[in-house]
Design an enzyme around this catalytic site. Structure first.
Site, PDB file in Angstrom:
ATOM      1  N   SER A 168       0.825  -1.198   0.000  1.00  0.00           N
ATOM      2  CA  SER A 168       0.000   0.000   0.000  1.00  0.00           C
ATOM      3  C   SER A 168       0.866   1.257   0.000  1.00  0.00           C
ATOM      4  CB  SER A 168      -0.972  -0.028   1.183  1.00  0.00           C
ATOM      5  OG  SER A 168      -1.954   0.971   1.063  1.00  0.00           O
ATOM      6  N   ASP A 320      -3.142   6.602  -3.255  1.00  0.00           N
ATOM      7  CA  ASP A 320      -1.879   6.049  -2.793  1.00  0.00           C
ATOM      8  C   ASP A 320      -1.425   4.993  -3.806  1.00  0.00           C
ATOM      9  OD1 ASP A 320      -3.754   4.109  -2.143  1.00  0.00           O
ATOM     10  OD2 ASP A 320      -2.747   3.527  -0.297  1.00  0.00           O
ATOM     11  N   ASP A 322      -1.350   1.755  -4.251  1.00  0.00           N
ATOM     12  CA  ASP A 322      -2.212   0.652  -4.697  1.00  0.00           C
ATOM     13  C   ASP A 322      -3.659   1.102  -4.869  1.00  0.00           C
ATOM     14  OD1 ASP A 322      -2.713   0.863  -1.918  1.00  0.00           O
ATOM     15  OD2 ASP A 322      -3.283  -1.247  -1.781  1.00  0.00           O
ATOM     16  N   ASP A 324      -6.038   2.159  -2.964  1.00  0.00           N
ATOM     17  CA  ASP A 324      -7.162   1.858  -2.074  1.00  0.00           C
ATOM     18  C   ASP A 324      -7.485   3.038  -1.152  1.00  0.00           C
ATOM     19  OD1 ASP A 324      -4.997   1.622  -0.330  1.00  0.00           O
ATOM     20  OD2 ASP A 324      -5.633  -0.290   0.523  1.00  0.00           O
TER      21      ASP A 324
END
Length: 591
Positions: A168, A320, A322, A324
């Protein structure tokens, strides 16, 4: 065990690890360290002890850690062990379901996704081959994609489970391994006891087998139809109204994987494409322009602000790496540089307001609910009450938020939003962006801006402000000592305001702790929603709230501050006093 014996054990563990490591980079790294340690190099010996003196723990957040050789790092050996252990868990669960007559003879399906971090593609392919070798149907997504696409694919493909290889918004040298379950879990992240059961299988694999001996087999590659289905479903979150015409905005992917998917959705939903931050729009696991690719970190959005100033933009959005999470920024003359990022609570409350309006207008027959983590703004409960909806507070993390009964919307203050639970049971920075674009476009039709929406929310529901005090430590035992000190002697005041209640969420509901008022109120903390957790919650006489807990992903102690004022200025003054008082409290507990 003396130091020599301990050092020998570490060297033996390192040699055994080296013998099964298929990665040339980590093999070379470990070969050099072993040779230096054998020659008496103290620094190399200490490094090996750090790498092999512990094992990267598998929990409800899966695995996450620094890349490198060793059991306490993310690497191909550790990931292979995790994949084999998870495969054993899924096989065991499938066999039990067959015995109970609730499953078919078809092997469980596992879908695997990966982002643009270093080795994400390698870890994903290794996992898929090991899942297939264990007799599961393994489906690898066709290219690097956002985490929400993987969460969607678990449900879309009717999979028993999903794995996303990502860290992440962690630092560049990290990677991780997130696990989702299908079926009754509806594509949510795992919760206890699944984590402990999976961890036990992983430990057994690590103890009994070399990864070289694990069977591998051919796996499937998912078609574009999976991605197209996600794009189509997300475009329906908020098809562009007339007010979207001429919208001038800026977007950054923060060197992550969000833009390709978001762009497809924007085109399908009818929104104008943004001005992009060119330096950050393509995936790059080195994250060359940000030391910490988290939109919450100071300086992380500087390039975004610069692009927004140059474009004369109305607002800016950031995912961000990734995708999410979602960050939102608006022009603000009082801010340094003329732009400021909204807090996660500000954005979360706006999106909650949108969801509540829609749920109330829909008049659902079953109770609809809003949910947020217990450290997020109490303003969401005010919104839920205003529209006659249920409200649920949960432990931190979307593994809990996504399981709230009747959920139509959930959020947490760390820039995470779940706006379409019927499609994705996890935070989704892309669908959240689409929902926010819809709100902004509707406001534009009335000649209003995003800042005007924030003002309208405050006038309707109250002037809520939130803050956070974080203490990053090198020695994590310091965090435990601070939590113990707070429990042993709960404060009677913070920042000159009396503490009315002190709740220890490690205690059973209705229990008592070492402080005079240390307990869990069964009326406020339903046990089904908030199981025991290392969290203390303090409510003050002026209605303010302080919640203290260790971070689940970083060596940090976090204190979450919430106030509600009579005006924006009053709320700001209360928050400043609460911040100063909380810092004094933590410093005293640390002493």
């Amino acid at each position: 065990m003396d130091a020599g014996a301990s050092g020998d054990a570490v060297l033996d563990a390192a040699r055994a690890w080296l013998a099964q490591d298929p990665d040339e980079v980590t093999r070379a790294e470990l070969t050099t360290l072993i040779a230096e340690a054998e020659a008496g190099d103290a620094a190399a010996s200490a490094d090996l002890a750090d790498r092999f003196g512990a094992r990267l723990a598998f929990g409800t957040a899966g695995l996450r850690g620094r890349l490198g050789a060793g059991s306490n790092r993310m690497n191909r050996v550790l990931v292979a062990q995790a994949a084999a252990g998870f495969a054993a868990y899924l096989t065991e669960k499938a066999a039990a379901a067959q015995v109970e007559g609730v499953a078919t003879d078809a092997p469980p399906t596992v879908v695997i996704g990966y982002d643009g971090r270093r080795n994400s593609d390698v870890f994903a392919a290794d996992s898929a081959a090991i899942f297939a070798g264990a007799g599961l149907r393994a489906v690898l997504l066709p290219r690097l994609l956002p985490t929400p696409v993987l969460a969607f694919a678990v449900r879309h493909l009717g999979a028993a489970a999903g794995v996303m290889v990502t860290a992440s918004h962690n630092p560049p040298d990290d990677n991780g391994y997130k696990v989702y379950l299908g079926g009754a879990d509806e594509g949510s992240q795992i919760v206890s006891p699944a984590d402990a059961e999976i961890a036990a299988h992983i430990e057994r694999v690590a103890a009994e087998a070399s990864i070289a001996d694990l069977p591998r087999a051919e796996f499937e590659l998912a078609g574009e139809s999976v991605i197209q289905a996600y794009v189509a479903a997300t475009a329906t979150v908020a098809p562009a109204p007339a007010g979207a015409a001429g919208m001038n905005w800026v977007y950054t992917a923060m060197h992550g994987v969000g833009y390709e998917t978001l762009r497809s959705i924007l085109e399908l939903a009818g929104y104008p494409l943004p001005v992009v931050v060119e330096q950050q729009i393509e995936p790059d696991g080195a994250f060359p322009t940000v030391a910490f690719p988290n939109p919450e970190e100071p300086g992380a959005m500087d390039l975004t602000f610069a692009a927004a100033r140059d474009a004369g933009a109305e607002f800016a959005l950031a995912n961000d790496p990734d995708a999410d999470r979602l960050a939102v920024a608006i022009p603000d003359e009082s801010a340094d540089g003329g732009w400021r990022r909204l807090t996660g609570n500000e954005t979360g409350l706006l999106l909650g307001w949108r969801a509540a309006q829609r749920a109330a207008d829909a008049g659902a027959s079953a109770p609809a609910s809003l949910a947020c983590s217990l450290v997020s703004s109490p303003g969401l409960e005010v919104v839920a009450n205003h529209y006659g909806l249920d409200f649920h507070a949960t432990l931190t993390g979307f593994k809990w938020i996504s399981r709230a009964p009747g959920l139509v919307y959930g959020f947490e203050e760390a820039l995470g939003y779940l706006v379409n639970p019927e499609t994705v049971r996890d935070k989704d920075g892309i669908s959240a962006a689409v929902a926010l674009l819809g709100m902004i476009a509707e406001a534009r039709e009335q000649g209003r801006t995003l800042a005007d929406l924030l003002d309208q929310f405050a006038e309707t529901f109250g002037f809520f402000q939130s803050g956070q005090v974080s203490l990053r430590v090198e020695d994590v035992s310091i965090i435990g000592r601070i939590m113990a000190a707070l429990r042993a002697a709960p404060p009677t005041e913070i920042g000159g305001v009396a503490v009315e209640s002190f709740e220890d969420l490690l205690l059973p509901v209705g229990g008592s702790g070492s402080g005079a008022d240390a307990s869990r109120d069964a009326a406020e903390v339903p046990p089904a929603e908030i199981p025991p957790a290392d969290v203390v919650r303090l409510r003050l006489a002026d209605g303010s709230r302080v919640i203290v807990r260790p971070s689940g992903t970083e060596p940090k102690l976090k204190a979450y501050l919430d106030v509600r004022g009579e005006s924006a200025a009053d709320a700001a003054a209360r928050l400043a006093a609460l911040d100063a008082g909380t810092r004094e409290l933590i410093a005293a507990a640390q002493a």
